[in-house]
Design a protein around this motif. Structure first.
Motif, PDB file in Angstrom:
ATOM      1  N   VAL A  69       0.857  -1.180   0.000  1.00 47.46           N
ATOM      2  CA  VAL A  69       0.000   0.000   0.000  1.00 47.46           C
ATOM      3  C   VAL A  69       0.895   1.232   0.000  1.00 47.46           C
ATOM      4  N   ILE A  70       0.652   2.124  -0.959  1.00 47.86           N
ATOM      5  CA  ILE A  70       1.471   3.336  -1.065  1.00 47.86           C
ATOM      6  C   ILE A  70       0.894   4.396  -0.128  1.00 47.86           C
ATOM      7  N   ASP A  71       1.640   4.652   0.940  1.00 47.28           N
ATOM      8  CA  ASP A  71       1.254   5.642   1.939  1.00 47.28           C
ATOM      9  C   ASP A  71       2.523   6.241   2.546  1.00 47.28           C
ATOM     10  N   ASP A  72       2.391   6.987   3.621  1.00 45.07           N
ATOM     11  CA  ASP A  72       3.552   7.640   4.236  1.00 45.07           C
ATOM     12  C   ASP A  72       4.591   6.631   4.731  1.00 45.07           C
ATOM     13  N   ASN A  73       4.138   5.519   5.297  1.00 44.70           N
ATOM     14  CA  ASN A  73       5.083   4.508   5.791  1.00 44.70           C
ATOM     15  C   ASN A  73       5.862   3.871   4.644  1.00 44.70           C
ATOM     16  N   MET A  74       5.215   3.645   3.509  1.00 43.43           N
ATOM     17  CA  MET A  74       5.908   3.085   2.355  1.00 43.43           C
ATOM     18  C   MET A  74       6.942   4.080   1.847  1.00 43.43           C
ATOM     19  N   HIS A  75       6.594   5.356   1.802  1.00 44.84           N
ATOM     20  CA  HIS A  75       7.553   6.374   1.356  1.00 44.84           C
ATOM     21  C   HIS A  75       8.736   6.478   2.322  1.00 44.84           C
ATOM     22  N   ASP A  78      10.958   3.614   1.540  1.00 41.16           N
ATOM     23  CA  ASP A  78      11.684   3.896   0.299  1.00 41.16           C
ATOM     24  C   ASP A  78      12.865   4.826   0.554  1.00 41.16           C
ATOM     25  N   LYS A  79      12.703   5.812   1.427  1.00 39.35           N
ATOM     26  CA  LYS A  79      13.817   6.704   1.773  1.00 39.35           C
ATOM     27  C   LYS A  79      14.946   5.935   2.458  1.00 39.35           C
ATOM     28  N   GLN A  80      14.577   4.971   3.308  1.00 42.27           N
ATOM     29  CA  GLN A  80      15.590   4.215   4.039  1.00 42.27           C
ATOM     30  C   GLN A  80      16.350   3.237   3.141  1.00 42.27           C
ATOM     31  N   VAL A  81      15.737   2.745   2.071  1.00 47.51           N
ATOM     32  CA  VAL A  81      16.426   1.792   1.190  1.00 47.51           C
ATOM     33  C   VAL A  81      17.266   2.484   0.124  1.00 47.51           C
ATOM     34  N   GLN A  82      17.032   3.754  -0.139  1.00 49.60           N
ATOM     35  CA  GLN A  82      17.751   4.473  -1.205  1.00 49.60           C
ATOM     36  C   GLN A  82      19.275   4.386  -1.091  1.00 49.60           C
ATOM     37  N   PRO A  93      16.748  -5.917   1.020  1.00 49.01           N
ATOM     38  CA  PRO A  93      16.163  -6.722   2.104  1.00 49.01           C
ATOM     39  C   PRO A  93      15.634  -5.830   3.236  1.00 49.01           C
ATOM     40  N   VAL A  94      14.403  -6.141   3.666  1.00 50.06           N
ATOM     41  CA  VAL A  94      13.773  -5.380   4.743  1.00 50.06           C
ATOM     42  C   VAL A  94      13.006  -6.327   5.663  1.00 50.06           C
ATOM     43  N   GLU A  95      12.724  -5.834   6.848  1.00 54.36           N
ATOM     44  CA  GLU A  95      11.802  -6.483   7.776  1.00 54.36           C
ATOM     45  C   GLU A  95      10.790  -5.420   8.172  1.00 54.36           C
ATOM     46  N   ILE A  96       9.522  -5.773   8.042  1.00 52.99           N
ATOM     47  CA  ILE A  96       8.461  -4.826   8.387  1.00 52.99           C
ATOM     48  C   ILE A  96       7.382  -5.528   9.191  1.00 52.99           C
ATOM     49  N   LYS A  97       6.615  -4.744   9.910  1.00 53.59           N
ATOM     50  CA  LYS A  97       5.382  -5.240  10.512  1.00 53.59           C
ATOM     51  C   LYS A  97       4.256  -4.571   9.752  1.00 53.59           C
ATOM     52  N   VAL A 122      16.233  -2.453   7.824  1.00 49.39           N
ATOM     53  CA  VAL A 122      16.636  -2.364   6.419  1.00 49.39           C
ATOM     54  C   VAL A 122      18.077  -2.851   6.355  1.00 49.39           C
ATOM     55  N   SER A 123      18.346  -3.810   5.467  1.00 44.69           N
ATOM     56  CA  SER A 123      19.671  -4.420   5.391  1.00 44.69           C
ATOM     57  C   SER A 123      20.341  -4.116   4.070  1.00 44.69           C
ATOM     58  N   LYS A 124      21.657  -4.209   4.083  1.00 42.08           N
ATOM     59  CA  LYS A 124      22.437  -4.040   2.861  1.00 42.08           C
ATOM     60  C   LYS A 124      22.229  -5.277   1.988  1.00 42.08           C
TER      61      LYS A 124
END
Length: 137
Positions: A69-75, A78-82, A93-97, A122-124
């Motif tokens: 779902v594209i919302d503030d948490n997704m954005h 996305d900033k953290q994986v850049q 690679p990520v872990e989310i709830k 968020v992992s390398k």
């Protein structure tokens, strides 16, 4: 320009093949092995690779693929994986709830979506697992 087109076509083919495999499970719940931990509030811990590209967000886990779902948490994710991405099409690679919800019947896509409620990690990316084929310079 040709390189971008080749990458986009390759990306579309990759996800199109996976989408066909998922079509047989449209009426099923996500697999029980996928639910690493479900909390009392209904959130599920998911580990997988995340990508947001061309207004589509996807979380690919070892057994399922979820639209995100594209919302503030997704954005925020996305900033953290850049910093870990070399190309816009790199998956990180990520872990989310999040909350797993079925997609509406009148829409195309994977059978289930995930609404991100918390970013755990968020992992390398492992460069040895990079399966992207690039052509040209």
């Amino acid at each position: 320009m040709k390189q971008v087109l080749i990458v986009l076509v390759t990306f579309a083919m990759l996800f199109n093949c996976k989408n066909k495999k998922e079509d047989t499970k449209i009426t099923q719940e996500p697999s029980s092995t996928e639910k690493v931990a479900t909390e009392a509030n209904g959130l599920t811990l998911l580990k997988g690779e995340f990508i947001y590209y061309a207004d589509a967000a996807v979380l690919e886990t070892p057994t399922e693929i979820y639209g995100v779902v594209i919302d503030d948490n997704m954005h925020e994710l996305d900033k953290q994986v850049q910093p870990y991405k070399k190309l816009p099409t790199d998956m990180v690679p990520v872990e989310i709830k999040g909350k797993i919800i079925p997609k509406p019947d009148n829409e195309e896509g994977w059978p289930f979506r995930v609404e991100i409620k918390e970013i755990v990690k968020v992992s390398k990316p492992n460069l040895e697992d990079n399966n992207v084929v690039t052509l040209g310079k």
